[in-house]
Enzyme design. Structure first.
Site, short mmCIF file in Angstrom:
data_model
loop_
_atom_site.label_atom_id
_atom_site.label_comp_id
_atom_site.label_asym_id
_atom_site.label_seq_id
_atom_site.Cartn_x
_atom_site.Cartn_y
_atom_site.Cartn_z
N ASP B 579 1.01 -1.11 0.05
CA ASP B 579 0.10 -0.10 -0.12
C ASP B 579 0.92 1.12 0.13
O ASP B 579 1.99 1.09 0.34
CB ASP B 579 -0.96 -0.02 1.11
CG ASP B 579 -1.92 1.15 1.21
OD1 ASP B 579 -2.50 1.13 0.02
OD2 ASP B 579 -1.92 1.99 2.10
N HIS B 720 -4.31 3.18 7.83
CA HIS B 720 -3.70 4.49 7.45
C HIS B 720 -2.39 4.66 7.83
O HIS B 720 -1.84 5.81 7.63
CB HIS B 720 -4.76 5.59 7.68
CG HIS B 720 -5.73 5.70 6.63
ND1 HIS B 720 -5.64 5.88 5.53
CD2 HIS B 720 -7.17 5.50 7.10
CE1 HIS B 720 -7.01 5.68 4.94
NE2 HIS B 720 -7.71 5.79 5.86
N ASP B 725 -2.23 -0.81 6.37
CA ASP B 725 -3.01 -1.10 5.30
C ASP B 725 -2.78 -2.35 4.75
O ASP B 725 -3.66 -3.24 4.22
CB ASP B 725 -3.17 0.14 4.45
CG ASP B 725 -4.17 1.25 4.96
OD1 ASP B 725 -4.53 1.02 6.32
OD2 ASP B 725 -4.58 1.97 4.24
#
Lengths: 121, 765
Positions: B579, B720, B725
């Site tokens: 991510d 986040h 993530d």
């Protein structure tokens, strides 16, 4: 008939003992101080046996040994190599190049004489 | 979906039902009536037709509304319920259907929930039994892994393809130290489960050693290991020992050889192996002289970084060499001379003198040589001392025992800080303290020695205190340079050597007020060791098994050639789940990546230790509105490497894996904009958990990561951050694999194709 022995070593400190001992045993003795002198004296002096040090200036004991073995005139010559290195590989090399015996320093003088006599018998 | 045509059909039937009987009656009446009646009938009816039509139409619309609502409640509602029920079947056992809609549907939901409850109880029973059995096996494995991890030697276990099955933390640290580069996890020294050892060690070397071992095994050697020294890409010197992992098979050689291989070889096998290195690609079966077959299934490498030691060892070897061979000639001369002298009593004085001189000269030369060699030997001996962190009072207690035992000198302990740690070679330090005590006793006749331990800053003071007699500093200087001989015990080292080696100092001091004097040894303090620091404490589940081994990979076979084979099963592939956090949502308009996080999935496990976690300096100011979302501030990205450095490192991290991300298209767009300028290309297949979710649950409204995680029963922690993530995405992905399999989506190709077909795939960024 006394046998002739050529001592090939550049170190006077060992030559003095060897020379004295061999003369005392009744041998005729000559000394060469480097490899080339050995080859030269071999023709003149016509020794029956050479005590050959491996570490010599100009030509090493190995080279001398090869040279002597290549000479048909020296077919009867006995060669005892003396060395200050105890490596097995070196012993193997000396014997492979035609030495009759290989003796590692320090050695017993009595053993050396016995060895010489048995080779010349 | 099949519900839609059915709804249209139902609407058609409703229309027919509402108008049909009326029209049919009218038609029958019309046919039965006389001419005049027909005219009157038409005259009466035609003007009123719109009213009738309108009424019928309104009735129809009302019917439609009713039908639609029924459809929603019963058909759609049941469909949705069926989807959620399937969830209970597979991915999320604890999920329960929410009873909603008409009473009958709710009743059904409750019945299903009750059924699920009963099933769970049964399953829990069975699972409990299995778990207990498994736990024993697992415990054994873990104990082994724990043992390995405690070893001071780096240990790596590989299968025959060179894939890492186990590594201990020492190995990880060793290779981490080898890594060079701008980011914390780059530099060509990546170690991880399922990764290839050949990225660190040369393939030819490994193959060669393996061949040696196999030859030795064939000859029935008791110790079929191979040693080699190799240099890494970074020029470091590693010493490795390889030992085979054997399996004694009961089956015949032919069957054992194909064991673990797919029944039909994948296309292209054979020719794709790099440079004739195909030798270890198949399991080897060897007949040993005892008849049983020894099957090599892999190998254990113990690895030691010897770069630093190497020069010192060479020096030590040389010292030994000089001591042995170097003295042969001299000893030979002496022996010959001595024996000649002894055997020749008749020798003249003159010549006898010459013989004596030979002996004297040689002996003198030998002594000199011995001295020189010993000095060098002591030098190289010093570097052998491995310093270790020890509790300071332990050293003092040991020294006290030794002094009391050897010197019969009473020892008293003054105040000693029990919490102090220092970095020392305990043996030589205790030797030094004993030596000082002995000197004091011998020369100054002290009757008691007191030991004190104190600290200041990052230094530890070891004080040897005595009363009365004073010593001069000069005396200490002399003692410092003497070998530390105590009684019959000798040491090649001086006190100064010990002090230097520790980076310590020593001095003499008087405390006039207390009427005493002391020697003070100042040593560098060591940090108080904490409990072992775990990298990712917040992500670690305490019940998860250690993630640095996976023996199941022994059976795993590489597909031919490099890269990812789309025909392989999803369960067999390795993944890099990643991510990114960005400054904003518009890569084309200058938004940049500010954080990248990734975690590996190998053999259906999320490897929480094998991660990529890197902040990136975007080179542009952060947008204030983004900061509350990603929690990354200017201060955090300042001084971090730029994407130019991070993306290639990430590329290396992802080598030979399938990329997985939620809404991958977004992240990939950022990569693509950089690919040309950086020369790295992400050509591997990409799976998107957003699309896969749409494949699995087409009737769910939300495919946001949180919603999916909730649906699949995954606890969301640390969201986040890019890594947080990535962890969630990874867990989601792992839960999806069996759900996909239920739908017949088993291979990577099938998953890619299904993703492409979903509705969401048509939404392009």
């Amino acid at each position: 008939m006394s046998h002739r022995i050529l001592i090939a070593d550049d170190e006077p400190n060992i030559v003095i003992s060897l020379e004295y001992l061999l003369k005392k045993e009744g041998f005729e003795v000559a000394v060469a101080k480097n490899g080339e002198a050995v080859l030269a004296l071999a023709g003149e002096f016509r020794p029956d046996l050479v005590l050959l040090d491996v570490m010599m200036p100009i030509k090493s004991g190995f080279e001398v040994c090869e040279g002597l073995r290549a000479d048909a005139a020296q077919a009867h010559l006995k060669i005892i190599m003396l060395t200050a290195k105890g490596r097995e590989t070196e012993v193997a090399k000396g014997l492979a190049l035609g030495a009759d015996a290989y003796i590692t320093k320090p050695f017993s003088t009595k053993d050396l004489i016995v060895r010489i006599k048995s080779l010349l018998a | 979906m099949k519900a839609k045509p059915r709804f249209i059909l139902a609407a058609g039937v409703l229309g027919l039902l509402m108008t049909g009987p009326f029209l049919l009656t009218a038609l029958l009446l019309f046919a039965d009536a006389k001419e005049a009646e027909r005219a009157a009938f038409a005259e009466f009816l035609i003007p009123r037709l719109p009213l009738g039509g309108l009424m019928t139409f309104m009735g129809f619309v009302g019917g439609l509304i009713l039908l639609r609502s029924l459809f929603r409640q019963y058909v759609h509602g049941l469909l949705r319920m069926a989807e959620t029920m399937r969830l209970m079947l597979g991915a999320n056992r604890n999920f329960r259907v929410t009873p909603e809609g008409p009473p009958e549907v709710r009743e059904l939901a409750r019945a299903v929930n009750a059924l699920a409850q009963q099933r769970d109880k049964l399953l829990d029973d069975v699972e409990g039994q299995i778990d207990r059995a498994k736990a024993t096996v697992e415990e054994e494995k873990n104990r082994l892994a724990a043992l390995m991890s405690e070893l001071a030697l780096g240990v790596i276990v590989c299968n025959l393809d060179g894939r890492v099955l186990l590594y201990n933390s020492r190995a990880r640290l060793q290779f981490k130290a080898l890594a060079q580069g701008p980011t914390s996890m780059s530099g060509g020294a990546l170690i991880g489960l399922g990764r290839s050892i050949f990225s660190i060690l040369e393939r030819g070397q490994i193959t060669h050693s393996l061949d040696n071992i196999q030859q030795r095994l064939r000859k029935g050697s008791a110790e079929p290991t191979a040693n080699f020294i190799t240099t890494t890409r970074g020029g470091q010197l590693l010493r490795a020992q390889m030992a085979p992992v054997l399996r004694t098979g009961a089956s015949g050689p032919a069957t054992a050889t194909v064991d673990g291989l797919p029944p039909t070889p994948p296309p292209g096998e054979g020719g794709d192996e790099v440079g004739g290195q195909a030798a270890p690609a198949q399991e080897k079966v060897l007949d040993n002289p005892f008849g049983a077959e020894l099957q090599v299934t892999g190998y254990v490498l113990t690895i030691e970084n010897i770069t630093r030691n190497f020069e010192r060892e060479a020096e030590r070897d040389q010292a030994l060499q000089t001591l042995t061979d170097g003295n042969r000639a001299a000893l030979g001369n002496i022996r010959a001379a001595v024996e000649t002298l002894l055997d020749s009593p008749e020798m003249g004085t003159d010549i006898r003198g010459r013989f004596m001189r030979v002996i004297a000269d040689e002996v003198a030369a030998m002594s000199g040589k011995l001295e020189a060699t010993m000095n060098r030997f002591a030098d190289s001996l010093k570097t052998r001392w491995p310093l270790e962190d020890v509790l300071a009072i332990d050293i003092l207690a040991a020294a006290a025992r030794r002094i009391e035992e050897k010197l019969k000198l009473p020892i008293k302990h003054e105040e000693q800080d029990a919490s102090l740690w220092m970095r020392v070679d305990s043996f030589s330090l205790i030797q030094a303290i004993t030596f000082l005590a002995a000197r004091l006793q011998d020369h100054y006749e002290i009757r008691e020695l007191r030991l004190r331990l104190a600290t200041e800053g990052s230094m530890v003071f070891v004080d040897l205190i005595w009363s009365g007699t004073t010593v001069s500093s000069e005396t200490l200087y002399t003692w410092e340079l003497e070998p530390m001989n105590v009684g019959a015990e000798t040491s090649p080292l001086t006190l100064r050597d010990v002090i230097d080696r520790h980076g310590a100092e020593i001095w003499y001091q008087r405390d006039k007020a207390a009427h005493n004097a002391f020697f003070r040894i100042v040593l560098p303090a060591a940090a108080t060791p904490d409990a072992p620091v775990v990298d990712l404490a917040q992500h670690l589940h305490s019940d998860s098994r250690p993630e640095y081994y996976d023996f199941d990979l022994f059976a795993a076979r590489d597909a031919a050639g490099a890269g990812v084979d789309p025909e392989r099963k999803l369960t067999e592939l390795s993944y890099s789940v990643f991510d990114t956090e960005t400054t904003g949502l518009l890569p084309a308009e200058g938004d940049e990546i500010i954080q990248m996080g990734a975690v590996r999935v190998v053999n259906n496990r999320l490897l929480r230790q094998e991660i990529f976690d890197q902040l990136v300096d975007p080179g542009i100011p952060l947008k204030p509105e983004g900061i509350p979302i990603h929690g990354i501030t200017e201060a955090m990205v300042n001084g971090q490497p730029r994407l130019d450095a991070v993306l290639p490192a990430f590329h290396e991290f992802c080598a030979e894996t399938v990329l997985v991300a939620h809404n991958a298209a977004f992240d990939l767009r950022f990569f693509q904009l950089k690919e040309d300028s950086l020369g790295v290309r992400f050509t591997q297949p990409v799976l998107d958990t957003l699309l896969l979710s749409a494949v699995i649950h087409p009737n769910q409204d939300s495919h946001r990561l949180e919603s999916i995680a909730e649906r699949l029963g995954i606890n969301v922690i640390g969201r986040h951050t890019a890594l947080g993530d990535a962890f969630v995405t990874g867990e989601v992905f792992l839960k999806m694999i069996p759900l996909l399999a239920d739908m017949g989506i088993v291979t990577l190709r099938q998953a890619l194709e299904a993703s492409q077909k979903t509705y969401f795939a048509r939404v392009n960024y």
